[in-house]
Scaffold this motif. Structure first.
Motif, PDB file in Angstrom:
ATOM      1  N   TYR A  27      10.541 -29.433  18.947  1.00  0.00           N
ATOM      2  CA  TYR A  27       9.118 -29.668  18.350  1.00  0.00           C
ATOM      3  C   TYR A  27       8.067 -29.567  19.684  1.00  0.00           C
ATOM      4  O   TYR A  27       6.984 -28.972  19.380  1.00  0.00           O
ATOM      5  N   ARG A  28       8.245 -29.861  20.765  1.00  0.00           N
ATOM      6  CA  ARG A  28       7.671 -29.741  22.091  1.00  0.00           C
ATOM      7  C   ARG A  28       7.502 -28.252  22.421  1.00  0.00           C
ATOM      8  O   ARG A  28       6.330 -27.618  22.635  1.00  0.00           O
ATOM      9  N   TYR A  29       8.339 -27.288  22.026  1.00  0.00           N
ATOM     10  CA  TYR A  29       8.416 -26.027  22.513  1.00  0.00           C
ATOM     11  C   TYR A  29       7.401 -25.263  21.643  1.00  0.00           C
ATOM     12  O   TYR A  29       6.402 -24.463  21.686  1.00  0.00           O
ATOM     13  N   TYR A  30       7.368 -25.733  20.163  1.00  0.00           N
ATOM     14  CA  TYR A  30       6.675 -25.256  19.028  1.00  0.00           C
ATOM     15  C   TYR A  30       5.326 -25.717  19.396  1.00  0.00           C
ATOM     16  O   TYR A  30       4.282 -24.787  19.195  1.00  0.00           O
ATOM     17  N   ALA A  31       4.980 -27.031  19.610  1.00  0.00           N
ATOM     18  CA  ALA A  31       3.731 -27.576  19.831  1.00  0.00           C
ATOM     19  C   ALA A  31       3.087 -26.834  20.942  1.00  0.00           C
ATOM     20  O   ALA A  31       1.542 -26.891  21.080  1.00  0.00           O
ATOM     21  N   ALA A  32       3.676 -26.409  21.959  1.00  0.00           N
ATOM     22  CA  ALA A  32       2.959 -25.855  23.172  1.00  0.00           C
ATOM     23  C   ALA A  32       2.562 -24.422  22.922  1.00  0.00           C
ATOM     24  O   ALA A  32       1.905 -23.816  23.858  1.00  0.00           O
ATOM     25  N   GLY A  33       2.932 -23.899  21.807  1.00  0.00           N
ATOM     26  CA  GLY A  33       2.502 -22.498  21.366  1.00  0.00           C
ATOM     27  C   GLY A  33       3.400 -21.356  22.126  1.00  0.00           C
ATOM     28  O   GLY A  33       3.034 -20.453  22.224  1.00  0.00           O
ATOM     29  N   GLY A  34       4.743 -21.765  22.402  1.00  0.00           N
ATOM     30  CA  GLY A  34       5.350 -21.010  23.052  1.00  0.00           C
ATOM     31  C   GLY A  34       6.081 -19.845  22.352  1.00  0.00           C
ATOM     32  O   GLY A  34       6.632 -18.604  22.602  1.00  0.00           O
ATOM     33  N   PRO A  35       6.467 -20.163  20.997  1.00  0.00           N
ATOM     34  CA  PRO A  35       7.381 -19.149  20.043  1.00  0.00           C
ATOM     35  C   PRO A  35       6.439 -17.923  19.846  1.00  0.00           C
ATOM     36  O   PRO A  35       5.332 -18.026  19.432  1.00  0.00           O
ATOM     37  N   PHE A  36       7.472 -16.930  19.718  1.00  0.00           N
ATOM     38  CA  PHE A  36       6.937 -15.674  19.068  1.00  0.00           C
ATOM     39  C   PHE A  36       7.366 -15.635  17.605  1.00  0.00           C
ATOM     40  O   PHE A  36       6.516 -15.054  16.814  1.00  0.00           O
ATOM     41  N   GLY A  37       8.447 -16.427  17.321  1.00  0.00           N
ATOM     42  CA  GLY A  37       8.770 -16.146  15.843  1.00  0.00           C
ATOM     43  C   GLY A  37       9.048 -17.823  15.600  1.00  0.00           C
ATOM     44  O   GLY A  37       8.580 -18.703  16.114  1.00  0.00           O
TER      45      GLY A  37
END
Length: 54
Positions: A27-37
């Motif tokens: 969730y933290r990774y997603y919320a930080a705006g890091g994902p490409f997909g």
């Protein structure tokens, strides 16, 4: 659009797969705006997060 998807298919891009016990990190990774997909939380994986881009 539906005709195109029906003819050519549509495959999601998976950015990272996190084990279930690291769901908060996912969730933290997603919320930080890091994902490409997509960010996937797996209930059958017991290893550290993996990067998959295909």
């Amino acid at each position: 659009m539906n005709a195109f998807i029906g003819t050519h298919g549509l495959r999601p891009v998976i950015d990272r797969v996190f084990p279930f016990d690291a769901a908060v990190d996912a969730y933290r990774y997603y919320a930080a705006g890091g994902p490409f997909g997509k960010v996937v939380v797996s209930h059958s994986q017991a290893s550290p997060p993996a990067r998959i881009r295909g």
